[in-house]
Motif scaffolding. Structure first.
Motif, PDB file in Angstrom:
ATOM      1  N   ASP A   9       0.898  -1.256  -0.011  1.00  0.00           N
ATOM      2  CA  ASP A   9       0.000  -0.029   0.169  1.00  0.00           C
ATOM      3  C   ASP A   9       0.905   1.194  -0.252  1.00  0.00           C
ATOM      4  O   ASP A   9       1.830   1.330   0.849  1.00  0.00           O
ATOM      5  N   LEU A  10       0.685   2.152  -0.857  1.00  0.00           N
ATOM      6  CA  LEU A  10       1.672   3.322  -1.121  1.00  0.00           C
ATOM      7  C   LEU A  10       1.775   4.172  -0.015  1.00  0.00           C
ATOM      8  O   LEU A  10       2.723   4.421   0.710  1.00  0.00           O
ATOM      9  N   ALA A  11       0.445   4.301   0.674  1.00  0.00           N
ATOM     10  CA  ALA A  11       0.316   5.212   1.814  1.00  0.00           C
ATOM     11  C   ALA A  11       1.127   4.833   3.083  1.00  0.00           C
ATOM     12  O   ALA A  11       1.946   5.175   3.816  1.00  0.00           O
ATOM     13  N   ALA A  12       0.557   3.379   3.263  1.00  0.00           N
ATOM     14  CA  ALA A  12       0.997   2.741   4.551  1.00  0.00           C
ATOM     15  C   ALA A  12       2.790   2.734   4.427  1.00  0.00           C
ATOM     16  O   ALA A  12       3.461   2.773   5.356  1.00  0.00           O
ATOM     17  N   ASN A  13       2.997   2.034   3.155  1.00  0.00           N
ATOM     18  CA  ASN A  13       4.508   1.782   3.009  1.00  0.00           C
ATOM     19  C   ASN A  13       5.324   3.246   3.267  1.00  0.00           C
ATOM     20  O   ASN A  13       6.435   3.133   3.852  1.00  0.00           O
ATOM     21  N   ALA A  21      12.846   3.414   8.263  1.00  0.00           N
ATOM     22  CA  ALA A  21      13.750   2.697   8.117  1.00  0.00           C
ATOM     23  C   ALA A  21      14.818   3.929   7.134  1.00  0.00           C
ATOM     24  O   ALA A  21      15.967   3.640   6.864  1.00  0.00           O
ATOM     25  N   GLY A  22      14.319   5.147   7.166  1.00  0.00           N
ATOM     26  CA  GLY A  22      14.873   6.272   6.393  1.00  0.00           C
ATOM     27  C   GLY A  22      15.022   6.184   4.810  1.00  0.00           C
ATOM     28  O   GLY A  22      15.857   6.618   4.192  1.00  0.00           O
ATOM     29  N   THR A  23      13.951   5.463   4.343  1.00  0.00           N
ATOM     30  CA  THR A  23      14.082   5.153   2.893  1.00  0.00           C
ATOM     31  C   THR A  23      12.752   5.690   2.259  1.00  0.00           C
ATOM     32  O   THR A  23      12.497   5.597   1.168  1.00  0.00           O
ATOM     33  N   GLY A  24      12.020   6.660   2.811  1.00  0.00           N
ATOM     34  CA  GLY A  24      10.665   7.297   2.514  1.00  0.00           C
ATOM     35  C   GLY A  24      10.818   8.057   1.821  1.00  0.00           C
ATOM     36  O   GLY A  24      11.954   8.268   1.143  1.00  0.00           O
ATOM     37  N   ALA A  25       9.817   8.528   1.358  1.00  0.00           N
ATOM     38  CA  ALA A  25       9.652   9.611   0.055  1.00  0.00           C
ATOM     39  C   ALA A  25      10.116  10.908   0.780  1.00  0.00           C
ATOM     40  O   ALA A  25      10.305  11.956  -0.090  1.00  0.00           O
ATOM     41  N   ASP A  26      10.259  11.248   2.083  1.00  0.00           N
ATOM     42  CA  ASP A  26      10.720  12.574   2.544  1.00  0.00           C
ATOM     43  C   ASP A  26      12.155  12.593   2.292  1.00  0.00           C
ATOM     44  O   ASP A  26      12.884  11.592   2.402  1.00  0.00           O
ATOM     45  N   ALA A  27      12.689  13.601   1.965  1.00  0.00           N
ATOM     46  CA  ALA A  27      14.143  13.923   1.575  1.00  0.00           C
ATOM     47  C   ALA A  27      14.827  14.229   3.142  1.00  0.00           C
ATOM     48  O   ALA A  27      14.968  15.699   3.120  1.00  0.00           O
ATOM     49  N   ALA A  28      15.093  13.400   3.952  1.00  0.00           N
ATOM     50  CA  ALA A  28      15.740  13.795   5.189  1.00  0.00           C
ATOM     51  C   ALA A  28      17.038  14.249   4.902  1.00  0.00           C
ATOM     52  O   ALA A  28      17.991  13.403   4.130  1.00  0.00           O
ATOM     53  N   PRO A  29      17.642  15.384   5.574  1.00  0.00           N
ATOM     54  CA  PRO A  29      18.901  16.072   5.214  1.00  0.00           C
ATOM     55  C   PRO A  29      19.868  15.198   6.061  1.00  0.00           C
ATOM     56  O   PRO A  29      21.070  15.828   6.365  1.00  0.00           O
ATOM     57  N   TYR A  30      19.482  14.111   7.064  1.00  0.00           N
ATOM     58  CA  TYR A  30      20.449  13.389   7.861  1.00  0.00           C
ATOM     59  C   TYR A  30      19.971  11.913   7.797  1.00  0.00           C
ATOM     60  O   TYR A  30      18.822  11.563   7.373  1.00  0.00           O
ATOM     61  N   ILE A  33      18.100   7.811  12.656  1.00  0.00           N
ATOM     62  CA  ILE A  33      18.464   6.474  13.539  1.00  0.00           C
ATOM     63  C   ILE A  33      17.194   6.296  14.627  1.00  0.00           C
ATOM     64  O   ILE A  33      17.118   7.114  15.427  1.00  0.00           O
ATOM     65  N   PHE A  34      16.441   5.349  14.452  1.00  0.00           N
ATOM     66  CA  PHE A  34      15.396   5.291  15.388  1.00  0.00           C
ATOM     67  C   PHE A  34      15.873   4.853  16.821  1.00  0.00           C
ATOM     68  O   PHE A  34      16.584   3.842  16.876  1.00  0.00           O
ATOM     69  N   ASN A  35      15.353   5.585  17.827  1.00  0.00           N
ATOM     70  CA  ASN A  35      15.696   5.324  19.181  1.00  0.00           C
ATOM     71  C   ASN A  35      14.229   4.944  20.030  1.00  0.00           C
ATOM     72  O   ASN A  35      13.392   5.883  20.200  1.00  0.00           O
ATOM     73  N   PRO A  36      13.904   3.872  20.225  1.00  0.00           N
ATOM     74  CA  PRO A  36      12.688   3.652  20.935  1.00  0.00           C
ATOM     75  C   PRO A  36      12.532   4.164  22.487  1.00  0.00           C
ATOM     76  O   PRO A  36      11.282   4.540  22.473  1.00  0.00           O
ATOM     77  N   VAL A  37      13.541   4.384  22.891  1.00  0.00           N
ATOM     78  CA  VAL A  37      13.444   5.137  24.214  1.00  0.00           C
ATOM     79  C   VAL A  37      13.089   6.652  23.874  1.00  0.00           C
ATOM     80  O   VAL A  37      12.343   7.159  24.575  1.00  0.00           O
ATOM     81  N   THR A  38      13.880   7.207  22.989  1.00  0.00           N
ATOM     82  CA  THR A  38      13.407   8.810  22.894  1.00  0.00           C
ATOM     83  C   THR A  38      12.121   8.896  22.191  1.00  0.00           C
ATOM     84  O   THR A  38      11.232   9.700  22.611  1.00  0.00           O
ATOM     85  N   GLN A  39      11.733   7.889  21.375  1.00  0.00           N
ATOM     86  CA  GLN A  39      10.297   7.849  20.737  1.00  0.00           C
ATOM     87  C   GLN A  39       9.152   7.835  21.822  1.00  0.00           C
ATOM     88  O   GLN A  39       8.227   8.508  21.954  1.00  0.00           O
ATOM     89  N   GLY A  40       9.509   6.961  22.825  1.00  0.00           N
ATOM     90  CA  GLY A  40       8.732   6.458  23.911  1.00  0.00           C
ATOM     91  C   GLY A  40       8.877   7.881  24.691  1.00  0.00           C
ATOM     92  O   GLY A  40       7.525   8.292  25.107  1.00  0.00           O
TER      93      GLY A  40
END
Length: 117
Positions: A9-13, A21-30, A33-40
């Motif tokens: 599904d285009l939107a969900a993926n 994963a950092g592979t999405g459509a947005d152009a992140a300039p960095y 790195i996902f951090n589960p503690v920070t997200q929580g």
């Protein structure tokens, strides 16, 4: 990869796992790195989700609900949290794994630059 997904599904993926994963459509300039503690801490600051799904942590103060391994022993004792017994110890050192990921990215960029030179 799209052809291998049973639930493609285009939107969900693009807006979900690809973003993480950092592979999405947005152009992140960095490099993300996902951090589960920070997200929580950011999105569940009072620990409501953790308390609901990990009741063994429910008596911990908000300061330690996302990272009980950082709590002083007297707080763990009060909350009846026994790391390695009724709650697991961390499997990954988040700071060290973040640095390894950044180092690997730097190495990959350097190799790509050398290959293109």
């Amino acid at each position: 990869f799209w052809d291998c997904l049973l639930d493609a599904d285009l939107a969900a993926n693009s807006a979900s796992w690809q973003w993480v994963a950092g592979t999405g459509a947005d152009a992140a300039p960095y490099f993300r790195i996902f951090n589960p503690v920070t997200q929580g801490q950011k999105f569940d600051s009072q620990g409501d989700y953790v308390k609901r799904h990990c009741p063994e942590l429910s008596k911990l103060p908000e300061k330690y609900i996302h990272n009980p391994w950082d709590a002083p022993q007297n707080i763990l004792d009060y909350a009846k949290v026994k790391l390695g017994s009724n709650y697991p110890r961390p499997l990954v050192d988040l700071k060290a794994s973040r640095q390894r990921a950044l180092d690997a990215l730097a190495d990959a960029k350097q190799l790509a630059e050398q290959a293109n030179a």
